[in-house]
Scaffold this active site. Structure first.
Site, mmCIF file in Angstrom:
data_model
loop_
_atom_site.group_PDB
_atom_site.id
_atom_site.type_symbol
_atom_site.label_atom_id
_atom_site.label_comp_id
_atom_site.label_asym_id
_atom_site.label_seq_id
_atom_site.Cartn_x
_atom_site.Cartn_y
_atom_site.Cartn_z
ATOM 1 N N SER A 181 30.384 49.516 31.947
ATOM 2 C CA SER A 181 30.762 49.235 31.076
ATOM 3 C C SER A 181 31.168 50.833 31.721
ATOM 4 O O SER A 181 30.486 51.435 30.280
ATOM 5 C CB SER A 181 31.625 48.687 30.527
ATOM 6 O OG SER A 181 32.967 49.151 29.363
ATOM 7 N N LYS A 231 39.428 37.162 30.555
ATOM 8 C CA LYS A 231 40.257 37.504 29.876
ATOM 9 C C LYS A 231 41.466 36.402 29.908
ATOM 10 O O LYS A 231 42.624 36.338 29.001
ATOM 11 C CB LYS A 231 40.635 38.361 31.406
ATOM 12 C CG LYS A 231 40.298 39.456 31.581
ATOM 13 C CD LYS A 231 40.864 40.544 32.507
ATOM 14 C CE LYS A 231 39.890 41.559 31.916
ATOM 15 N NZ LYS A 231 40.236 42.897 32.826
ATOM 16 N N GLY A 290 41.073 37.285 45.611
ATOM 17 C CA GLY A 290 40.993 37.172 43.976
ATOM 18 C C GLY A 290 42.044 36.262 43.206
ATOM 19 O O GLY A 290 43.384 36.484 43.601
ATOM 20 N N GLY A 292 41.329 35.661 39.472
ATOM 21 C CA GLY A 292 41.297 36.013 37.916
ATOM 22 C C GLY A 292 42.298 36.136 37.418
ATOM 23 O O GLY A 292 43.446 36.340 38.303
ATOM 24 N N ALA A 294 42.403 39.606 36.761
ATOM 25 C CA ALA A 294 43.128 40.918 37.390
ATOM 26 C C ALA A 294 43.499 40.470 38.210
ATOM 27 O O ALA A 294 44.145 41.511 38.842
ATOM 28 C CB ALA A 294 41.345 42.241 37.818
ATOM 29 N N ARG A 315 39.580 31.935 46.745
ATOM 30 C CA ARG A 315 38.788 30.640 47.898
ATOM 31 C C ARG A 315 39.406 29.583 46.184
ATOM 32 O O ARG A 315 39.067 28.414 46.369
ATOM 33 C CB ARG A 315 36.888 30.630 46.834
ATOM 34 C CG ARG A 315 36.580 30.781 45.846
ATOM 35 C CD ARG A 315 35.120 31.079 44.916
ATOM 36 N NE ARG A 315 35.443 31.816 43.931
ATOM 37 C CZ ARG A 315 33.869 31.600 43.365
ATOM 38 N NH1 ARG A 315 32.622 31.760 44.549
ATOM 39 N NH2 ARG A 315 33.254 32.290 42.184
HETATM 40 P P1 NAP Z 1 37.602 36.616 36.610
HETATM 41 O O1 NAP Z 1 38.911 36.498 36.203
HETATM 42 O O2 NAP Z 1 36.616 36.261 36.625
HETATM 43 O O3 NAP Z 1 38.577 36.488 38.074
HETATM 44 C C1 NAP Z 1 37.665 36.630 39.426
HETATM 45 C C2 NAP Z 1 38.065 36.506 40.615
HETATM 46 O O4 NAP Z 1 36.952 36.767 41.451
HETATM 47 C C3 NAP Z 1 38.042 34.761 40.811
HETATM 48 O O5 NAP Z 1 39.255 34.155 40.992
HETATM 49 C C4 NAP Z 1 37.021 33.984 41.285
HETATM 50 O O6 NAP Z 1 36.925 33.107 41.081
HETATM 51 C C5 NAP Z 1 36.832 35.551 42.179
HETATM 52 N N1 NAP Z 1 35.205 35.198 42.655
HETATM 53 C C6 NAP Z 1 34.484 35.334 41.925
HETATM 54 N N2 NAP Z 1 33.091 34.963 43.038
HETATM 55 C C7 NAP Z 1 33.226 35.011 44.210
HETATM 56 C C8 NAP Z 1 32.818 34.825 45.538
HETATM 57 N N3 NAP Z 1 31.933 34.763 45.512
HETATM 58 N N4 NAP Z 1 33.940 35.096 46.476
HETATM 59 C C9 NAP Z 1 35.451 34.530 46.175
HETATM 60 N N5 NAP Z 1 35.785 34.872 45.233
HETATM 61 C C10 NAP Z 1 35.247 35.070 43.669
HETATM 62 O O7 NAP Z 1 37.360 38.421 36.317
HETATM 63 P P2 NAP Z 1 39.071 39.775 36.636
HETATM 64 O O8 NAP Z 1 38.725 39.904 35.144
HETATM 65 O O9 NAP Z 1 39.690 38.989 37.328
HETATM 66 O O10 NAP Z 1 38.026 40.881 37.170
HETATM 67 C C11 NAP Z 1 37.516 41.088 38.060
HETATM 68 C C12 NAP Z 1 36.764 42.439 38.783
HETATM 69 O O11 NAP Z 1 37.748 43.305 38.690
HETATM 70 C C13 NAP Z 1 35.859 42.237 37.863
HETATM 71 O O12 NAP Z 1 34.707 43.166 38.836
HETATM 72 C C14 NAP Z 1 36.211 43.634 36.725
HETATM 73 O O13 NAP Z 1 35.802 44.328 36.465
HETATM 74 C C15 NAP Z 1 37.733 44.387 37.804
HETATM 75 N N6 NAP Z 1 38.423 44.974 36.998
HETATM 76 C C16 NAP Z 1 38.480 45.973 36.654
HETATM 77 C C17 NAP Z 1 40.265 46.644 36.272
HETATM 78 C C18 NAP Z 1 39.834 48.036 35.990
HETATM 79 O O14 NAP Z 1 40.705 48.162 35.526
HETATM 80 N N7 NAP Z 1 39.779 48.823 37.088
HETATM 81 C C19 NAP Z 1 40.567 45.990 35.758
HETATM 82 C C20 NAP Z 1 40.069 44.966 35.685
HETATM 83 C C21 NAP Z 1 39.455 44.346 36.599
HETATM 84 P P3 NAP Z 1 37.299 31.671 40.805
HETATM 85 O O15 NAP Z 1 37.594 31.789 39.938
HETATM 86 O O16 NAP Z 1 36.953 30.768 41.871
HETATM 87 O O17 NAP Z 1 35.357 31.978 39.836
#
Ligand code: NAP
Length: 448
Positions: A181, A231, A290, A292, A294, A315
């Site tokens: 981070s 989150k 995705g 989740g 984000a 998925r």
């Molecule tokens: P999260 O709530 O854990 O959601 C992750 C998502 O990715 C879920 O939909 C998950 O599916 C899916 N996923 C995980 N592994 C996978 C795979 N092998 N194949 C297909 N889908 C998969 O995480 P998040 O908070 O949304 O964050 C997601 C990403 O965005 C992270 O890398 C985070 O660092 C980035 N992000 C960046 C910012 C920024 O300011 N740039 C802000 C927010 C987030 P399941 O639900 O089925 O497990």
């Protein structure tokens, strides 16, 4: 932790109270005079005698500049250190300035016991120094502390005041993984620019420890940011959740007031502002990959910006459907939820592809298994990876090689952090200016 810098007249107690403070707060004590003597290779009296005051002040400015790069020190400055504006700026950069306001009569009564080059021959000079410098000390100070009473009593009060400032301004970011981070660098840069005594740290919190963390944070932090994978899980642990965050079912910013936890989602604003730096999302055909925290933020942001069509692919089709329902409960937007196997098909019409999964992120085991869908994107399309570490993910490398427009998540990270700082500090910030400063710091850091 920022430095604590004692300022004040010669003989006001900077070294004595500095040493006591360092020992009470378990910080390192630094006497600027000793550093100057080390640099000059002679005593301060000898520097004055042999080379004069200007030479001494030049060495002193060098020492102040060196100290502006340090953290967590208790520093006793020299009586005249603040005479140069550059020194004030340097010491304030990472430090809280505590003015020990000691009455010159009290100093004069003790002056014969001190080794002070400017005063030894003329103790009455302290009154002239007080008259010329007191306003400078007052103007520069973050905390003014009268130091005229019994030392023990004064010291107890001083530590209480310093600790109160320090404690009331502690922030962190929690997640798993978290070592990648950049949030501490961003927030500490903002606090430095705003001259705020605060610190922001990384905190590795596993899902099983989320509840314990939030319980203790209520009494030890002023706020924290939340990242993958907490989150959504954080919501039931909060006292109050802001309307938008509640709708999203995702919180990335928690503000703590009187031990109560208030949840917000600044990812939405972060994405909106970062999209404004490119072409924006209005009327665009957007794919969000995705489902989740984000992804739902991205869906809200693009719906708010009046995207022409939003397709959420993941998925987990149930989660994609839930996001669709939530968005359509607020916005009259054409939203579609699909299983990820339809990615290649959906890509044909897309203007913006947003990766809202951690695939390709440093510290995350998995990456995309195939990039074939990129070939179906129109050449004008933007591939926006919310992942920012590494700066060039394999998704962005593949997309660049195909001549597509690419963007990583750094801009969004900066904008969501600035929006979080407005909530943490309860003040409106000059986002445009701070964005530039933070981006400069980040690029220097990347080159370092
Ligand atoms: P999260 O709530 O854990 O959601 C992750 C998502 O990715 C879920 O939909 C998950 O599916 C899916 N996923 C995980 N592994 C996978 C795979 N092998 N194949 C297909 N889908 C998969 O995480 P998040 O908070 O949304 O964050 C997601 C990403 O965005 C992270 O890398 C985070 O660092 C980035 N992000 C960046 C910012 C920024 O300011 N740039 C802000 C927010 C987030 P399941 O639900 O089925 O497990």
């Amino acid at each position: 932790m920022k430095n604590i810098v004692f300022i004040g007249l010669p003989g006001s107690g900077k070294s004595v109270l500095g040493k006591m403070t360092a020992s009470a707060l378990k910080m390192e004590f630094i006497d600027m005079d000793s550093l100057i003597e080390k640099k000059a290779g002679m005593t301060i009296s000898a520097v004055f005698e042999n080379f004069g005051e200007k030479y001494f002040r030049d060495i002193e400015s060098g020492v102040a500049s060196d100290l502006s790069l340090s953290f967590g020190k208790v520093i006793a400055s020299g009586g005249g250190t603040l005479l140069r504006e550059e020194n004030v700026k340097a010491l304030k950069k990472n430090g809280i300035l505590v003015f020990l306001d000691r009455n010159p009569n009290v100093i004069a009564a003790n002056i014969k016991h001190m080794k002070r080059p400017l005063l030894s021959n003329d103790p009455a000079k302290i009154f002239a120094l007080s008259q010329s410098r007191r306003n400078l000390y007052l103007d520069s100070a973050d905390l003014v502390f009268p130091n005229n009473g019994p030392l023990k009593e004064d010291f107890g009060k001083l530590i209480k005041k310093i600790s109160k400032i320090a404690e009331s301004r502690s922030f962190s970011v929690i997640g798993d993984p978290i070592s990648h981070s950049l949030s501490p660098l961003i927030h500490n840069t903002v606090f430095g620019v705003l001259n705020i005594f605060a610190n922001y740290r990384l905190c590795h919190v596993l899902s099983k420890n989320l509840k314990t963390f939030t319980q203790s944070a209520a009494y030890s932090l002023k706020g924290f940011n939340v990242t993958i994978p907490h989150k959504r899980d954080i919501l039931p642990l909060l006292d109050v959740v802001d309307e938008k965050a509640l709708l999203c079912g995702a919180v990335n910013t928690v503000v703590i007031k009187k031990s109560k936890l208030f949840g917000y989602n600044t990812d939405i604003l972060g994405l909106v502002n970062s999209l404004k730096n490119c072409e924006g999302a209005a009327q665009k055909n957007v794919i969000i990959f995705g489902t989740g925290g984000a992804a739902i933020g991205a869906a809200f942001a693009t719906a708010m910006e009046k995207a022409g069509k939003i397709t959420i692919l993941g998925r987990n089709i149930k989660s994609a459907d839930e996001i669709k329902t939530k968005i359509q409960s607020v916005y009259d937007a054409p939203v579609f939820a699909k299983d990820m196997q339809f990615l290649s098909e959906a890509a044909h019409e897309a203007d913006i592809f947003i990766n809202a999964t951690p695939l390709g992120m440093a510290g995350f085991a998995d990456d995309f298994t195939s990039f074939d869908f990129l070939k179906n994107l129109p050449k004008r399309a933007l591939v926006y990876d919310l992942v920012y570490n590494p700066a060039q993910t394999s998704l962005l490398k593949e997309a660049s090689a195909l001549g597509l427009n690419v963007k990583n998540g750094l801009d969004m990270l900066v904008y969501q952090a600035l929006a979080a700082d407005e909530l943490f500090l309860e003040t409106e910030l000059d986002i445009h200016f701070l964005y530039k400063v933070v981006k400069e710091t980040l690029s220097k850091n990347q080159n370092a």
